[in-house]
Scaffold this motif. Structure first.
Motif, mmCIF file in Angstrom:
data_model
loop_
_atom_site.group_PDB
_atom_site.id
_atom_site.type_symbol
_atom_site.label_atom_id
_atom_site.label_comp_id
_atom_site.label_asym_id
_atom_site.label_seq_id
_atom_site.Cartn_x
_atom_site.Cartn_y
_atom_site.Cartn_z
ATOM 1 N N ALA A 91 3.405 5.941 -10.850
ATOM 2 C CA ALA A 91 1.977 6.225 -10.753
ATOM 3 C C ALA A 91 1.218 5.360 -11.741
ATOM 4 N N GLY A 92 -0.025 5.057 -11.408
ATOM 5 C CA GLY A 92 -0.864 4.278 -12.300
ATOM 6 C C GLY A 92 -1.583 5.170 -13.288
ATOM 7 N N LEU A 93 -1.833 4.639 -14.482
ATOM 8 C CA LEU A 93 -2.501 5.408 -15.520
ATOM 9 C C LEU A 93 -3.839 4.751 -15.845
ATOM 10 N N LEU B 191 1.200 4.054 -7.249
ATOM 11 C CA LEU B 191 1.039 2.609 -7.261
ATOM 12 C C LEU B 191 1.131 2.011 -5.858
ATOM 13 N N ALA B 192 2.007 2.545 -5.033
ATOM 14 C CA ALA B 192 2.169 2.022 -3.674
ATOM 15 C C ALA B 192 0.875 2.149 -2.885
ATOM 16 N N ASP B 193 0.184 3.258 -3.053
ATOM 17 C CA ASP B 193 -1.080 3.453 -2.338
ATOM 18 C C ASP B 193 -2.159 2.508 -2.863
ATOM 19 N N LEU B 194 -2.217 2.339 -4.160
ATOM 20 C CA LEU B 194 -3.236 1.472 -4.755
ATOM 21 C C LEU B 194 -3.039 0.014 -4.350
ATOM 22 N N ALA C 12 -11.749 -0.366 0.919
ATOM 23 C CA ALA C 12 -11.062 0.849 0.483
ATOM 24 C C ALA C 12 -11.131 1.003 -1.038
ATOM 25 N N PHE C 13 -11.042 -0.114 -1.747
ATOM 26 C CA PHE C 13 -11.172 -0.070 -3.209
ATOM 27 C C PHE C 13 -12.536 0.472 -3.611
ATOM 28 N N VAL D 257 6.196 -3.564 -1.230
ATOM 29 C CA VAL D 257 4.746 -3.497 -1.425
ATOM 30 C C VAL D 257 4.261 -4.781 -2.098
ATOM 31 N N ALA D 258 5.008 -5.212 -3.119
ATOM 32 C CA ALA D 258 4.644 -6.449 -3.807
ATOM 33 C C ALA D 258 4.783 -7.657 -2.893
ATOM 34 N N ALA D 259 5.846 -7.684 -2.086
ATOM 35 C CA ALA D 259 6.071 -8.814 -1.183
ATOM 36 C C ALA D 259 4.943 -8.968 -0.174
#
Length: 369
Positions: free
Chosen positions: A89-91, A268-271, A278-279, A315-317
């Motif tokens: 998760a992102g913080l 993180l995957a969703d972000l 969406a952002f 996700v990164a790829a």
């Protein structure tokens, strides 16, 4: 009049208030000059450009006779450091989990200001972190707290969690006594810093600060600080959260400034899958929106690279072909940490951005070691 102003300010939602004068912090200008000369402001050129006005409020507005400093508590309902262990998760910094404090507090300042002008006929100006005014030294001079070794304001009743606003006025109001420094021999805020951003107590080198690097910095995150970022994707609360005075802190009572549930620990995957629309939708009324989708995804991808979760490699790829070079470069680094074999074929022939090619080169060097 002081009591009437304080009563009105509290009615508008301010939690603490103090009074001082524009000339109350004569040492501030010299400290600012020293920090700028050392380059501690990084790429924030506006600090140097406005140094004369920033260092002395009388230059900013010569007619001002008093400064009313006001604070709003935004204390969290949990220890922000707890989220560092949740690497999937992102913080986000505590201050950025609710509505943008600039807008919330400015509306309150204007309400107090309108009332004060109507009552006294005075002239006034309101400020909330958007003009060249050094609010923290003025808040200390007004007795709201003291500037701790981490350079942020610490208040005995609120710890490190105060948003500050200021009203400069032509009224001549009696000043409060400044708060003395209560840090003593404690250095918790200095030792916890993941990037050693404090060259000495009471001095901050922004170039090493994760808040600066994830927010103000417009380019790639310097490689030397990527591991230290962990899962911090907007700002950093470590030095604030470590302060022992937080044991007296209270949870913030303003709903607009309270953390939105979906921003406490977003996946993180969703972000990483956010496009620009969406952002903007996700961060409506949030201070996060001002850095834009590309810089935000840069931060998210560094956190993905630090996650140790191989499932996030896909996700990164997916972002290796993103339209933004800043995002493509961060995706390369994330994959070099999670699944370097995905980079074995090297950059596509169409890649021309120098910084992205540098990331490919660095990733290739790591794989051949």
């Amino acid at each position: 009049m002081r009591q009437a102003i304080a009563d009105r300010a509290r009615a508008e939602g301010f939690d603490t208030i103090g009074f001082t004068t524009p000339d109350a912090v004569p040492e501030a200008a010299a400290r600012l000059t020293e920090a700028i000369a050392a380059g501690h402001h990084g790429s924030m050129a506006w600090m140097e450009e406005t140094a004369e006005r920033r260092g002395d409020p009388r230059v900013l507005w010569p007619e001002a006779r008093s400064v009313i400093m006001l604070g709003v508590n935004y204390g969290p309902n949990e220890n922000p450091l707890d989220g560092l262990e949740d690497r999937g998760a992102g913080l986000l910094s505590v201050y950025a989990r609710g509505d943008d404090y600039h807008e919330v507090i400015k509306a309150r300042l204007k309400a107090v200001g309108r009332w004060l002008a109507e009552e006294t006929g005075c002239e006034l100006k309101v400020f909330v972190d958007t003009a060249p005014l050094m609010e923290k030294p003025l808040a200390a001079a007004a007795g709201l707290g003291w500037q701790g070794k981490h350079t942020n304001l610490v208040a005995r009743g609120f710890g490190s969690w105060l948003f500050l606003g200021a009203i400069m006025t032509t009224l001549d109001l009696p000043s409060d006594a400044p708060e003395r420094d209560h840090c003593g021999s404690c250095s918790a805020c200095l030792t916890i810093c993941p990037t050693a951003a404090f060259p000495r107590p009471y001095a901050l080198d922004a170039r090493r600060c994760l808040s600066y690097l994830t927010i103000e910095n417009k380019g790639p995150i310097p490689r030397e600080f990527r591991k230290a970022m962990g899962n911090r994707i907007y700002g950093c609360d470590d030095c604030l959260a470590a302060c022992p005075w937080n044991k007296f802190a209270q949870e913030g009572r303003n709903l607009k400034l309270a953390a939105r549930d979906h921003l406490k620990r977003p996946a993180l995957a969703d972000l990483a899958r956010l496009d620009d629309a969406a952002f903007r939708a996700l961060f409506t009324r949030s201070p996060v929106k001002r850095i834009g989708r590309d810089r935000f995804l840069r931060n998210v991808l560094v956190a993905i690279g630090n996650s140790g979760d191989d499932s996030l490699a896909e996700v990164a790829a997916d972002l290796l072909a993103d339209a933004a070079p800043l995002v493509r470069g961060a995706a390369i680094w994330a994959l070099s940490e999670l699944a370097p074999q995905r980079l074995a074929d090297g950059p596509p022939a169409t890649e021309a951005d120098p910084e992205v090619l540098a990331e490919w080169a660095a990733a290739g060097a790591m794989m051949t070691r």
